[in-house]
Scaffold this active site. Structure first.
Site, PDB file in Angstrom:
ATOM      1  N   HIS A 160      -0.068   5.214   6.983  1.00 31.08           N
ATOM      2  CA  HIS A 160       0.438   5.598   5.582  1.00 31.08           C
ATOM      3  C   HIS A 160       0.819   7.204   5.789  1.00 31.08           C
ATOM      4  CE1 HIS A 160      -2.195   2.173   4.735  1.00 31.08           C
ATOM      5  NE2 HIS A 160      -1.206   1.670   3.967  1.00 31.08           N
TER       6      HIS A 160
ATOM      7  N   ASP B 257      -2.936   8.520   7.685  1.00 32.35           N
ATOM      8  CA  ASP B 257      -4.160   7.619   8.128  1.00 32.35           C
ATOM      9  C   ASP B 257      -3.275   6.859   9.359  1.00 32.35           C
ATOM     10  OD1 ASP B 257      -2.502   5.782   6.833  1.00 32.35           O
ATOM     11  OD2 ASP B 257      -4.468   5.275   5.637  1.00 32.35           O
TER      12      ASP B 257
ATOM     13  N   SER C 143       0.788  -1.279   0.256  1.00 34.78           N
ATOM     14  CA  SER C 143      -0.038   0.098  -0.184  1.00 34.78           C
ATOM     15  C   SER C 143       0.857   1.188  -0.158  1.00 34.78           C
ATOM     16  CB  SER C 143      -0.751   0.010   1.275  1.00 34.78           C
ATOM     17  OG  SER C 143      -0.212  -0.104   2.195  1.00 34.78           O
TER      18      SER C 143
END
Length: 351
Positions: free
Chosen positions: A319, A316, A38
């Site tokens: 990340h 978040d 991610s």
């Protein structure tokens, strides 16, 4: 009418080839190919059955206010590196139709959120590193030959391109630590790191066998310093050093593993994106980088993003913000702290 349509199709194909060649002439390298999780996913998970997808608000608020599937408010580390190389941002492989993939010669992004180096690492459906390399194999064997009629030209193109891998964190978060919690037994961090690095080495070798020569490999950052894992009290916030110490063997041994590969794989060259070193540098003097908050998520529990996003390290629960990605990418590209033994400018000129 039929003749006109045929002419128009030929014209468009010719124009695409011309523009692609023109773009390559202006770039520092022919292409950037991205593999990972991610941290660099450009939207592949949008097309998968998983909760690990971010194609909705508040993600992408600074990406033309468009939630593309990037796990950030804006561009990822890989996006910024591509732009600095003079290339377009590599599109997500699953976001491009099978009939159009051959047209892309500036690089593709195969990264997938919640996946890892190991096939057993996942949270729902995702593209394992093996699967990502399988798709890259299809790119090399089926798509690129339509642009490079001679094998020698394709080999030269691949040897000058850059291959960026940012992966491994999930092998700890969704695998190693999860097993510890389920079994209530402490695994051996040194042995797990050795196993991970052995697996990573074999997968890098597959990319090498397909033509890759220049690699940027991300080390695993301080997982215990992410907002979801830090130690919080009423008066302080600090990293979970127990987690960090268990991850540390991977990053400590990564340079030795890559040196071993470079010796074994003739013509290969590696540089490491040192995420741990950059975090420590930012943590020691956040104001120097424009940060006022390095511990909390910019996105609140109500899913509303903070207004001062450039002052947050994290977007978040784990990340980074675009601001963080820019700092790391700029330093990795031409600085001396984020990437070693070469920065990307030096990697471009190597060989």
């Amino acid at each position: 009418m039929f003749i006109f349509k045929v002419f128009w199709v030929i014209y468009l194909l010719t124009l695409q080839v011309f523009l692609a060649n023109s773009y390559r002439a202006k770039s520092l390298v022919p292409a950037l190919y991205v593999f990972g999780d991610s941290s660099v996913d450009a939207g592949n998970n949008n097309n998968l059955n998983t909760i690990a997808k971010v194609n909705t608000f508040p993600y992408g608020i600074d990406f033309n206010n468009c939630s593309t599937g990037r796990f950030s408010n804006g561009k990822t580390f890989a996006d910024i590196i591509a732009l600095k190389l003079g290339l377009p941002m590599p599109p997500a492989y699953l976001g491009v139709s099978t009939t159009e993939r051959y047209q892309i010669v500036s690089g593709i992004n195969y990264a997938s959120g919640s996946c890892g180096i190991l096939n057993t690492t996942r949270n729902g459906e995702c593209l394992s590193l093996d699967k990502q390399i399988e798709y890259f194999t299809s790119t090399v064997t089926n798509d690129l030959p339509r642009n490079f009629r001679r094998k020698a030209k394709l080999s030269h193109y691949l040897s000058k391109s850059i291959f960026l891998l940012s992966i491994g964190s999930n092998d700890y978060i969704l695998n190693y630590f999860k097993q510890e919690m389920e079994t209530n037994q402490k695994g051996n961090p040194e042995e797990f790191a050795d196993y991970l690095l052995e697996q990573l080495g074999s997968k890098i070798t597959k990319i090498y066998d397909l033509g890759g020569r220049k690699f940027v490999i991300g080390s695993i950052g301080p997982i215990g310093c992410a907002p979801s894992f830090i130690n919080r009290t009423s008066s302080s916030k600090d990293c979970n050093e127990d987690m960090n110490q268990k991850v540390k063997p991977f990053s400590n041994k990564l340079p030795w593993k890559l040196q071993e590969l470079q010796t074994q794989l003739s013509g290969s060259i590696f540089t490491i994106s040192d995420n741990l070193k950059m975090f420590k540098k930012i943590k020691n003097s956040p104001e120097q980088f424009g940060f006022t908050n390095i511990w909390d998520s910019c996105v609140g529990q109500d899913a509303k993003p903070c207004e001062n996003r450039k002052q947050y390290l994290f977007y978040d629960f784990g990340h980074s913000t675009e601001a963080t990605n820019e700092i790391c990418a700029n330093n990795c590209f031409s600085g001396r702290d984020a990437c070693f033994p070469l920065n990307i400018e030096q990697l471009v000129r190597a060989h």
